[in-house]
Design an enzyme around this catalytic site. Structure first.
Site, PDB file in Angstrom:
ATOM      1  N   ASP A   1      -6.323  -3.916  -7.619  1.00  0.00           N
ATOM      2  CA  ASP A   1      -6.955  -4.477  -6.421  1.00  0.00           C
ATOM      3  C   ASP A   1      -7.100  -5.981  -6.739  1.00  0.00           C
ATOM      4  O   ASP A   1      -7.255  -6.318  -7.993  1.00  0.00           O
ATOM      5  CB  ASP A   1      -8.192  -3.779  -6.288  1.00  0.00           C
ATOM      6  CG  ASP A   1      -8.342  -4.189  -4.557  1.00  0.00           C
ATOM      7  OD1 ASP A   1      -7.956  -3.418  -3.684  1.00  0.00           O
ATOM      8  OD2 ASP A   1      -9.089  -5.188  -4.433  1.00  0.00           O
TER       9      ASP A   1
ATOM     10  N   ARG B   1      -3.863   6.103   0.404  1.00  0.00           N
ATOM     11  CA  ARG B   1      -4.433   7.282   1.121  1.00  0.00           C
ATOM     12  C   ARG B   1      -3.634   8.178   1.734  1.00  0.00           C
ATOM     13  O   ARG B   1      -4.086   9.409   2.284  1.00  0.00           O
ATOM     14  CB  ARG B   1      -5.694   6.872   1.752  1.00  0.00           C
ATOM     15  CG  ARG B   1      -6.995   6.859   0.946  1.00  0.00           C
ATOM     16  CD  ARG B   1      -8.208   6.164   1.601  1.00  0.00           C
ATOM     17  NE  ARG B   1      -7.895   4.891   2.012  1.00  0.00           N
ATOM     18  CZ  ARG B   1      -8.854   4.053   2.708  1.00  0.00           C
ATOM     19  NH1 ARG B   1      -9.740   4.469   3.119  1.00  0.00           N
ATOM     20  NH2 ARG B   1      -8.380   2.829   2.919  1.00  0.00           N
TER      21      ARG B   1
ATOM     22  N   TYR C   1     -14.525 -12.915  -0.328  1.00  0.00           N
ATOM     23  CA  TYR C   1     -15.079 -11.713  -0.919  1.00  0.00           C
ATOM     24  C   TYR C   1     -16.291 -11.781  -1.952  1.00  0.00           C
ATOM     25  O   TYR C   1     -17.390 -11.536  -1.895  1.00  0.00           O
ATOM     26  CB  TYR C   1     -14.244 -10.621  -1.463  1.00  0.00           C
ATOM     27  CG  TYR C   1     -13.183  -9.957  -0.398  1.00  0.00           C
ATOM     28  CD1 TYR C   1     -13.761  -8.896   0.366  1.00  0.00           C
ATOM     29  CD2 TYR C   1     -11.980 -10.488  -0.230  1.00  0.00           C
ATOM     30  CE1 TYR C   1     -12.834  -8.332   1.290  1.00  0.00           C
ATOM     31  CE2 TYR C   1     -11.012  -9.757   0.599  1.00  0.00           C
ATOM     32  CZ  TYR C   1     -11.613  -8.877   1.584  1.00  0.00           C
ATOM     33  OH  TYR C   1     -10.818  -8.296   2.352  1.00  0.00           O
TER      34      TYR C   1
ATOM     35  N   ARG D   1      -7.634  10.776  -6.052  1.00  0.00           N
ATOM     36  CA  ARG D   1      -8.894   9.848  -5.766  1.00  0.00           C
ATOM     37  C   ARG D   1     -10.150  10.832  -5.519  1.00  0.00           C
ATOM     38  O   ARG D   1     -11.286  10.644  -5.790  1.00  0.00           O
ATOM     39  CB  ARG D   1      -8.695   9.086  -4.289  1.00  0.00           C
ATOM     40  CG  ARG D   1      -9.366   8.324  -3.751  1.00  0.00           C
ATOM     41  CD  ARG D   1      -9.515   7.110  -4.462  1.00  0.00           C
ATOM     42  NE  ARG D   1     -10.471   6.093  -3.745  1.00  0.00           N
ATOM     43  CZ  ARG D   1     -11.720   6.030  -3.804  1.00  0.00           C
ATOM     44  NH1 ARG D   1     -12.349   6.783  -5.127  1.00  0.00           N
ATOM     45  NH2 ARG D   1     -12.575   5.235  -3.216  1.00  0.00           N
TER      46      ARG D   1
ATOM     47  N   ARG E   1       0.644  -1.360  -0.044  1.00  0.00           N
ATOM     48  CA  ARG E   1      -0.039   0.051   0.016  1.00  0.00           C
ATOM     49  C   ARG E   1       0.809   1.173  -0.009  1.00  0.00           C
ATOM     50  O   ARG E   1       0.440   2.281   0.881  1.00  0.00           O
ATOM     51  CB  ARG E   1      -0.745   0.071   0.924  1.00  0.00           C
ATOM     52  CG  ARG E   1      -2.176  -1.006   0.962  1.00  0.00           C
ATOM     53  CD  ARG E   1      -3.168  -0.522   0.203  1.00  0.00           C
ATOM     54  NE  ARG E   1      -4.020  -1.488   0.055  1.00  0.00           N
ATOM     55  CZ  ARG E   1      -5.386  -1.672   0.610  1.00  0.00           C
ATOM     56  NH1 ARG E   1      -5.479  -0.919   1.410  1.00  0.00           N
ATOM     57  NH2 ARG E   1      -6.066  -2.703   0.490  1.00  0.00           N
TER      58      ARG E   1
HETATM   59  O1  CP3 Z   1      -0.002  -2.150  -2.097  1.00  0.00           O
HETATM   60  C1  CP3 Z   1      -0.339  -1.216  -3.243  1.00  0.00           C
HETATM   61  O2  CP3 Z   1      -0.052  -0.135  -3.246  1.00  0.00           O
HETATM   62  C2  CP3 Z   1      -0.850  -1.700  -4.451  1.00  0.00           C
HETATM   63  C3  CP3 Z   1      -2.259  -1.513  -4.485  1.00  0.00           C
HETATM   64  C4  CP3 Z   1      -3.223  -2.577  -3.606  1.00  0.00           C
HETATM   65  C5  CP3 Z   1      -4.597  -2.268  -3.369  1.00  0.00           C
HETATM   66  N1  CP3 Z   1      -5.047  -3.170  -2.726  1.00  0.00           N
HETATM   67  C6  CP3 Z   1      -5.043  -0.906  -3.493  1.00  0.00           C
HETATM   68  C7  CP3 Z   1      -6.282  -0.459  -2.685  1.00  0.00           C
HETATM   69  C8  CP3 Z   1      -3.065  -3.907  -3.346  1.00  0.00           C
HETATM   70  C9  CP3 Z   1      -1.786  -4.694  -3.377  1.00  0.00           C
HETATM   71  C10 CP3 Z   1      -4.160  -4.260  -2.698  1.00  0.00           C
HETATM   72  C11 CP3 Z   1      -4.497  -5.681  -2.174  1.00  0.00           C
HETATM   73  C12 CP3 Z   1      -5.955  -6.077  -1.418  1.00  0.00           C
HETATM   74  N2  CP3 Z   1      -6.920  -5.456  -1.764  1.00  0.00           N
HETATM   75  C13 CP3 Z   1      -5.795  -6.941  -0.430  1.00  0.00           C
HETATM   76  C14 CP3 Z   1      -4.724  -7.930   0.090  1.00  0.00           C
HETATM   77  C15 CP3 Z   1      -3.836  -7.067   1.047  1.00  0.00           C
HETATM   78  C16 CP3 Z   1      -4.681  -7.106   2.248  1.00  0.00           C
HETATM   79  O3  CP3 Z   1      -4.796  -5.636   2.424  1.00  0.00           O
HETATM   80  O4  CP3 Z   1      -5.166  -7.817   2.920  1.00  0.00           O
HETATM   81  C17 CP3 Z   1      -7.132  -7.029  -0.051  1.00  0.00           C
HETATM   82  C18 CP3 Z   1      -7.752  -7.981   0.915  1.00  0.00           C
HETATM   83  C19 CP3 Z   1      -7.929  -6.173  -0.969  1.00  0.00           C
HETATM   84  C20 CP3 Z   1      -9.363  -5.759  -1.040  1.00  0.00           C
HETATM   85  C21 CP3 Z   1      -9.640  -4.370  -0.713  1.00  0.00           C
HETATM   86  N3  CP3 Z   1      -9.272  -3.261  -1.656  1.00  0.00           N
HETATM   87  C22 CP3 Z   1     -10.384  -3.957   0.543  1.00  0.00           C
HETATM   88  C23 CP3 Z   1     -10.624  -4.950   1.693  1.00  0.00           C
HETATM   89  C24 CP3 Z   1     -10.259  -2.548   0.523  1.00  0.00           C
HETATM   90  C25 CP3 Z   1     -11.105  -1.504   1.601  1.00  0.00           C
HETATM   91  C26 CP3 Z   1     -10.340  -1.318   2.778  1.00  0.00           C
HETATM   92  C27 CP3 Z   1      -9.014  -0.558   2.533  1.00  0.00           C
HETATM   93  O5  CP3 Z   1      -7.981  -1.215   2.954  1.00  0.00           O
HETATM   94  O6  CP3 Z   1      -8.767   0.716   2.014  1.00  0.00           O
HETATM   95  C28 CP3 Z   1      -9.663  -2.087  -0.607  1.00  0.00           C
HETATM   96  C29 CP3 Z   1      -9.573  -0.625  -1.266  1.00  0.00           C
HETATM   97  C30 CP3 Z   1      -8.297  -0.282  -1.706  1.00  0.00           C
HETATM   98  N4  CP3 Z   1      -7.441  -1.065  -2.319  1.00  0.00           N
HETATM   99  C31 CP3 Z   1      -7.641   0.907  -1.571  1.00  0.00           C
HETATM  100  C32 CP3 Z   1      -6.421   1.081  -2.299  1.00  0.00           C
HETATM  101  C33 CP3 Z   1      -5.307   2.050  -2.400  1.00  0.00           C
HETATM  102  C34 CP3 Z   1      -8.125   2.082  -0.709  1.00  0.00           C
HETATM  103  C35 CP3 Z   1      -9.225   2.763  -1.767  1.00  0.00           C
HETATM  104  C36 CP3 Z   1      -9.702   4.159  -1.340  1.00  0.00           C
HETATM  105  O7  CP3 Z   1      -8.863   5.181  -1.772  1.00  0.00           O
HETATM  106  O8  CP3 Z   1     -10.689   4.201  -0.744  1.00  0.00           O
END
Ligand code: CP3
Length: 334
Positions: free
Chosen positions: A71, A25, A146, A34, A21
């Site tokens: 994602d 944000r 999911y 965003r 990540r």
């Molecule tokens: O790591 C990075 O910078 C690359 C981008 C990346 C995102 N998601 C962007 C993202 C990666 C590698 C992921 C993986 C991901 N996504 C996982 C596995 C890792 C983990 O966190 O356990 C999972 C389970 C998801 C599913 C997911 N995506 C959830 C549960 C959420 C919402 C909660 C949260 O953590 O924000 C997301 C949204 C998400 N994916 C955001 C980002 C930058 C936030 C989006 C926003 O701006 O609101």
């Protein structure tokens, strides 16, 4: 060749740092983009912006690797599920249609993900040769969580829902594996050089199901990567001391540690694998001394073995970017 690639393929101890990540944000430049793009999925489907976001932390911190902004839920999206991200409430997916999934055509699947591959191409062109570009997928179990909404609000497994799909699981996992292999291959062809496999919900599996639903599906993906000579890192979160059984069964190139894994335990028990990460992202929210002393524990524990510096989970949105900069500087000087 990037340091990450050198560590993963030749097991040479050298310095390499990136963060899960790292684009997100906590960065004002991300929040700016965003705020103009209310749909997260559409942002992931915008190749130009996805590439720009991927490069934001590289520009700011000169990290050793970029991870493509996308994602794990892009896969259910490409399989026909509607995916919404509701602020403060996590992702919401529409009802999963098993029949249409089992009949899903591969070409239709990867065409829907074409913007991701284009973003990788664009990013690779802009990234220096000595930097890795990491792509990723969700492991089948975490995706099923999911896709079928198998988790309760308290993050425990919904046993009733789980039992309802249990008899179809083998067929679902096999089919999902086919699509994930396609997605990995296409991302690598587009210019990524390492894949990370996220099994974020491995830790909520009942013990008797861990082998079939976590080890085996991860092993299938890793076997595919080995056949295709693709460097791979697995991140099964929450396995505790079962991580050593996971490593022996799956045999990935690398394993990311979660914060619950003691670094000295990992060093002793996880052999023939490159270790990555582990530091609790919450440590970046406390005092600077606390952060640096926690980081020192990982740096010192893994000084003489191949180790990639990273966290035990993604950077938290409330992290101060200056802290990230300090941590990187500290790692590079120590
Ligand atoms: O790591 C990075 O910078 C690359 C981008 C990346 C995102 N998601 C962007 C993202 C990666 C590698 C992921 C993986 C991901 N996504 C996982 C596995 C890792 C983990 O966190 O356990 C999972 C389970 C998801 C599913 C997911 N995506 C959830 C549960 C959420 C919402 C909660 C949260 O953590 O924000 C997301 C949204 C998400 N994916 C955001 C980002 C930058 C936030 C989006 C926003 O701006 O609101």
């Amino acid at each position: 060749m990037s340091n990450l690639k050198k560590i993963l393929t030749n097991k040479i101890p050298c310095k390499s740092i990136w963060f899960m990540r790292q684009a997100g944000r906590y960065l004002p430049e991300f929040r700016e983009i965003r705020s103009k793009n209310p749909s997260f999925i559409n942002l992931c489907l915008n190749s130009e912006l996805s590439s720009e976001i991927t490069l934001q932390p590289i520009k700011r911190f000169d990290l050793d690797s970029a991870i493509i902004f996308s994602d794990i839920l892009m896969v259910p999206f490409a399989l026909g599920q509607n995916v919404d991200f509701i602020k403060g409430d996590g992702p919401k997916l529409s009802q999963f249609e098993i029949k249409s999934f089992l009949n899903k055509n591969e070409k239709d699947f990867y065409q829907k993900l074409n913007p991701v591959y284009k973003a990788i191409e664009t990013t690779r062109k802009k990234l220096k040769n000595n930097k890795s570009l990491i792509c990723f997928v969700g492991a089948p179990w975490t995706l099923l969580i999911y896709m079928f909404g198998l988790k309760k609000d308290n993050n425990e497994l919904d046993i009733n829902k789980f039992n309802n799909i249990k008899f179809k699981l083998e067929e679902l996992l096999d089919k999902l594996n086919d699509f994930l292999c396609i997605h990995i291959k296409k991302q690598i062809e587009a210019g990524a050089d390492v894949v990370q496999i996220f099994d974020s919900w491995a830790g909520i599996l009942p013990e008797k199901d861990i082998k079939n639903l976590c080890y085996k599906p991860n092993a299938k993906l890793v076997e595919f990567c080995k056949r295709e000579k693709i460097s791979n890192i697995c991140f099964p979160k929450g396995l505790k001391d079962k991580l050593s059984e996971f490593n022996q069964f799956v045999k990935p190139d690398g394993i990311n540690l979660d914060p619950e894994i003691d670094p000295l335990w990992a060093k002793e028990k996880l052999k023939n694998v490159v270790l990555q990460g582990g530091l609790n992202p919450k440590k970046l929210l406390g005092t600077e001394e606390e952060m640096l002393s926690a980081a020192t524990k990982y740096i010192n524990s893994f000084k003489d073995i191949p180790y990639v510096f990273n966290l035990g989970h993604g950077l938290l949105p409330e992290t101060d970017p200056d802290r990230v900069e300090k941590l990187i500087k500290f790692y590079r000087e120590n």
